[in-house]
Design a protein around this motif. Structure first.
Motif, PDB file in Angstrom:
ATOM      1  N   THR A   1       0.811  -1.215   0.000  1.00  0.00           N
ATOM      2  CA  THR A   1       0.000   0.000   0.000  1.00  0.00           C
ATOM      3  C   THR A   1       0.848   1.271   0.000  1.00  0.00           C
ATOM      4  OG1 THR A   1      -0.182  -0.075   2.419  1.00  0.00           O
ATOM      5  CG2 THR A   1      -1.944  -1.128   1.141  1.00  0.00           C
ATOM      6  N   SER A   2       2.157   1.124   0.050  1.00  0.00           N
ATOM      7  CA  SER A   2       3.024   2.306   0.018  1.00  0.00           C
ATOM      8  C   SER A   2       3.126   2.816  -1.417  1.00  0.00           C
ATOM      9  CB  SER A   2       4.408   1.967   0.559  1.00  0.00           C
ATOM     10  OG  SER A   2       5.138   1.209  -0.392  1.00  0.00           O
ATOM     11  N   ASP A   3       3.756   3.949  -1.575  1.00  0.00           N
ATOM     12  CA  ASP A   3       3.942   4.512  -2.921  1.00  0.00           C
ATOM     13  C   ASP A   3       5.294   4.109  -3.499  1.00  0.00           C
ATOM     14  OD1 ASP A   3       5.577   5.999  -1.275  1.00  0.00           O
ATOM     15  OD2 ASP A   3       4.860   7.950  -1.965  1.00  0.00           O
ATOM     16  N   ARG A   4       5.862   3.015  -3.031  1.00  0.00           N
ATOM     17  CA  ARG A   4       7.202   2.594  -3.454  1.00  0.00           C
ATOM     18  C   ARG A   4       7.225   1.868  -4.798  1.00  0.00           C
ATOM     19  NH1 ARG A   4      10.153  -0.472   1.118  1.00  0.00           N
ATOM     20  NH2 ARG A   4      11.810  -0.297  -0.427  1.00  0.00           N
ATOM     21  N   ASN A   5       6.076   1.596  -5.403  1.00  0.00           N
ATOM     22  CA  ASN A   5       6.018   0.892  -6.684  1.00  0.00           C
ATOM     23  C   ASN A   5       6.735  -0.454  -6.612  1.00  0.00           C
ATOM     24  OD1 ASN A   5       5.415   0.402  -9.387  1.00  0.00           O
ATOM     25  ND2 ASN A   5       7.272   1.430 -10.100  1.00  0.00           N
ATOM     26  N   CYS A   6       6.385  -1.234  -5.599  1.00  0.00           N
ATOM     27  CA  CYS A   6       6.997  -2.549  -5.421  1.00  0.00           C
ATOM     28  C   CYS A   6       6.488  -3.536  -6.472  1.00  0.00           C
ATOM     29  CB  CYS A   6       6.689  -3.097  -4.032  1.00  0.00           C
ATOM     30  SG  CYS A   6       7.485  -2.209  -2.699  1.00  0.00           S
ATOM     31  N   LEU A   7       7.379  -4.358  -6.943  1.00  0.00           N
ATOM     32  CA  LEU A   7       7.033  -5.432  -7.868  1.00  0.00           C
ATOM     33  C   LEU A   7       6.765  -6.676  -7.038  1.00  0.00           C
ATOM     34  CD1 LEU A   7       6.852  -6.672 -10.727  1.00  0.00           C
ATOM     35  CD2 LEU A   7       9.324  -7.075 -10.567  1.00  0.00           C
ATOM     36  N   LEU A   8       5.591  -7.260  -7.199  1.00  0.00           N
ATOM     37  CA  LEU A   8       5.227  -8.473  -6.476  1.00  0.00           C
ATOM     38  C   LEU A   8       5.356  -9.660  -7.423  1.00  0.00           C
ATOM     39  CD1 LEU A   8       4.110 -10.006  -4.046  1.00  0.00           C
ATOM     40  CD2 LEU A   8       1.816  -9.286  -4.757  1.00  0.00           C
ATOM     41  N   VAL A   9       6.302 -10.545  -7.142  1.00  0.00           N
ATOM     42  CA  VAL A   9       6.556 -11.715  -7.979  1.00  0.00           C
ATOM     43  C   VAL A   9       6.156 -12.961  -7.208  1.00  0.00           C
ATOM     44  CG1 VAL A   9       8.279 -13.023  -9.274  1.00  0.00           C
ATOM     45  CG2 VAL A   9       8.505 -10.539  -9.073  1.00  0.00           C
ATOM     46  N   ASP A  10       5.217 -13.699  -7.762  1.00  0.00           N
ATOM     47  CA  ASP A  10       4.761 -14.957  -7.187  1.00  0.00           C
ATOM     48  C   ASP A  10       5.572 -16.067  -7.849  1.00  0.00           C
ATOM     49  OD1 ASP A  10       3.292 -17.347  -6.637  1.00  0.00           O
ATOM     50  OD2 ASP A  10       1.470 -16.157  -6.345  1.00  0.00           O
TER      51      ASP A  10
ATOM     52  N   GLU B   1      -0.543 -23.213  -9.321  1.00  0.00           N
ATOM     53  CA  GLU B   1      -0.907 -22.614  -8.031  1.00  0.00           C
ATOM     54  C   GLU B   1      -1.255 -21.141  -8.224  1.00  0.00           C
ATOM     55  OE1 GLU B   1       1.834 -23.233  -4.817  1.00  0.00           O
ATOM     56  OE2 GLU B   1       2.043 -25.354  -5.281  1.00  0.00           O
ATOM     57  N   PHE B   2      -0.472 -20.455  -9.037  1.00  0.00           N
ATOM     58  CA  PHE B   2      -0.736 -19.047  -9.323  1.00  0.00           C
ATOM     59  C   PHE B   2      -2.115 -18.885  -9.943  1.00  0.00           C
ATOM     60  CE2 PHE B   2      -0.503 -15.318 -12.140  1.00  0.00           C
ATOM     61  CZ  PHE B   2      -0.068 -14.344 -11.259  1.00  0.00           C
ATOM     62  N   GLU B   3      -2.437 -19.730 -10.908  1.00  0.00           N
ATOM     63  CA  GLU B   3      -3.724 -19.644 -11.596  1.00  0.00           C
ATOM     64  C   GLU B   3      -4.896 -19.974 -10.682  1.00  0.00           C
ATOM     65  OE1 GLU B   3      -3.241 -22.084 -15.071  1.00  0.00           O
ATOM     66  OE2 GLU B   3      -1.712 -20.748 -15.882  1.00  0.00           O
ATOM     67  N   SER B   4      -4.663 -20.786  -9.655  1.00  0.00           N
ATOM     68  CA  SER B   4      -5.762 -21.134  -8.745  1.00  0.00           C
ATOM     69  C   SER B   4      -6.041 -20.023  -7.739  1.00  0.00           C
ATOM     70  CB  SER B   4      -5.467 -22.445  -8.013  1.00  0.00           C
ATOM     71  OG  SER B   4      -4.438 -22.267  -7.068  1.00  0.00           O
ATOM     72  N   GLY B   5      -5.169 -19.041  -7.662  1.00  0.00           N
ATOM     73  CA  GLY B   5      -5.387 -17.908  -6.780  1.00  0.00           C
ATOM     74  C   GLY B   5      -4.082 -17.195  -6.471  1.00  0.00           C
ATOM     75  N   HIS B   6      -4.095 -15.884  -6.604  1.00  0.00           N
ATOM     76  CA  HIS B   6      -2.899 -15.098  -6.310  1.00  0.00           C
ATOM     77  C   HIS B   6      -3.301 -13.692  -5.865  1.00  0.00           C
ATOM     78  CE1 HIS B   6      -3.777 -14.361 -10.585  1.00  0.00           C
ATOM     79  NE2 HIS B   6      -3.383 -13.130 -10.320  1.00  0.00           N
TER      80      HIS B   6
ATOM     81  N   ALA C   1       0.067  -9.323  -8.766  1.00  0.00           N
ATOM     82  CA  ALA C   1       1.270 -10.162  -8.790  1.00  0.00           C
ATOM     83  C   ALA C   1       1.531 -10.668 -10.202  1.00  0.00           C
ATOM     84  CB  ALA C   1       1.114 -11.340  -7.838  1.00  0.00           C
ATOM     85  N   VAL C   2       2.810 -10.882 -10.494  1.00  0.00           N
ATOM     86  CA  VAL C   2       3.210 -11.528 -11.741  1.00  0.00           C
ATOM     87  C   VAL C   2       3.820 -12.870 -11.370  1.00  0.00           C
ATOM     88  CG1 VAL C   2       3.547  -9.395 -13.035  1.00  0.00           C
ATOM     89  CG2 VAL C   2       5.447 -10.349 -11.747  1.00  0.00           C
ATOM     90  N   ASN C   3       3.747 -13.819 -12.273  1.00  0.00           N
ATOM     91  CA  ASN C   3       4.214 -15.175 -11.982  1.00  0.00           C
ATOM     92  C   ASN C   3       5.513 -15.471 -12.709  1.00  0.00           C
ATOM     93  OD1 ASN C   3       3.378 -18.508 -12.793  1.00  0.00           O
ATOM     94  ND2 ASN C   3       3.857 -17.822 -10.751  1.00  0.00           N
ATOM     95  N   LEU C   4       6.506 -15.924 -11.967  1.00  0.00           N
ATOM     96  CA  LEU C   4       7.762 -16.439 -12.525  1.00  0.00           C
ATOM     97  C   LEU C   4       8.162 -17.589 -11.616  1.00  0.00           C
ATOM     98  CD1 LEU C   4      10.083 -16.287 -14.557  1.00  0.00           C
ATOM     99  CD2 LEU C   4      11.237 -14.724 -12.974  1.00  0.00           C
ATOM    100  N   MET C   5       7.855 -18.803 -12.038  1.00  0.00           N
ATOM    101  CA  MET C   5       8.083 -19.966 -11.200  1.00  0.00           C
ATOM    102  C   MET C   5       9.571 -20.173 -10.935  1.00  0.00           C
ATOM    103  SD  MET C   5       6.830 -23.888 -11.726  1.00  0.00           S
ATOM    104  CE  MET C   5       8.219 -24.491 -12.676  1.00  0.00           C
ATOM    105  N   PHE C   6       9.903 -20.399  -9.680  1.00  0.00           N
ATOM    106  CA  PHE C   6      11.263 -20.746  -9.294  1.00  0.00           C
ATOM    107  C   PHE C   6      11.270 -22.199  -8.865  1.00  0.00           C
ATOM    108  CE2 PHE C   6      12.332 -16.611  -9.935  1.00  0.00           C
ATOM    109  CZ  PHE C   6      13.477 -16.152  -9.304  1.00  0.00           C
ATOM    110  N   ASP C   7      12.255 -22.936  -9.325  1.00  0.00           N
ATOM    111  CA  ASP C   7      12.452 -24.325  -8.935  1.00  0.00           C
ATOM    112  C   ASP C   7      13.457 -24.366  -7.786  1.00  0.00           C
ATOM    113  OD1 ASP C   7      10.872 -25.428 -11.092  1.00  0.00           O
ATOM    114  OD2 ASP C   7      12.511 -24.838 -12.420  1.00  0.00           O
ATOM    115  N   PRO C   8      13.499 -25.460  -7.026  1.00  0.00           N
ATOM    116  CA  PRO C   8      14.493 -25.545  -5.955  1.00  0.00           C
ATOM    117  C   PRO C   8      15.927 -25.312  -6.446  1.00  0.00           C
ATOM    118  CG  PRO C   8      12.873 -27.274  -5.684  1.00  0.00           C
ATOM    119  CD  PRO C   8      12.577 -26.596  -7.004  1.00  0.00           C
ATOM    120  N   GLY C   9      16.243 -25.735  -7.651  1.00  0.00           N
ATOM    121  CA  GLY C   9      17.590 -25.537  -8.196  1.00  0.00           C
ATOM    122  C   GLY C   9      17.911 -24.080  -8.473  1.00  0.00           C
TER     123      GLY C   9
END
Length: 121
Positions: A56-65, A71-76, A80-88
């Motif tokens: 809610t701040s004016d910092r223009n934060c990027l939210l990356v899911d 999982e992103f498509e089932s609710g986010h 938010a933008v989606n960029l899947m990270f793997d354990p590796g």
């Protein structure tokens, strides 16, 4: 600048798995370990209140899911933008994933970034 270093410079958000902690009750036993590990690696685990304040701040934060796309498509979280990270990806990003990550971040390498995942890692 290597993307791993850029990544570590930003705040990383993890949600409490236990709603009781959000209600100012005792935090889960693992919470302090998560906070300490995050601090040692150059980022922060946010409480729900800190997370909300960033959004809610004016910092223009990027939210990356970084959860898997299903999982992103089932609710986010809205916005938010989606960029899947793997354990590796914890050790190093592939050139393709690094390029995708940099494209999401944009030209401002000092932009506030919040990473949402299932756990703090």
């Amino acid at each position: 600048m290597r993307i791993r270093r850029v990544f570590q410079m930003f705040m990383v958000a993890g949600f409490l798995a236990n709603a009781a902690a959000a209600a100012n009750e005792a935090a889960p036993f693992w919470w302090q370990n998560a906070v300490n590990e995050a601090r040692e690696n150059g980022y922060a685990v946010l409480t729900p209140d800190e997370f909300k304040a960033c959004l809610t701040s004016d910092r223009n934060c990027l939210l990356v899911d970084v959860r898997p796309d299903y999982e992103f498509e089932s609710g986010h979280i809205p916005g938010a933008v989606n960029l899947m990270f793997d354990p590796g990806d914890r050790m190093a990003l592939s050139p393709e994933k690094q390029q995708q990550f940099e494209a999401l971040l944009g030209p401002d390498k000092n932009r506030c970034m919040i990473i949402h995942c299932r756990d703090f890692r």
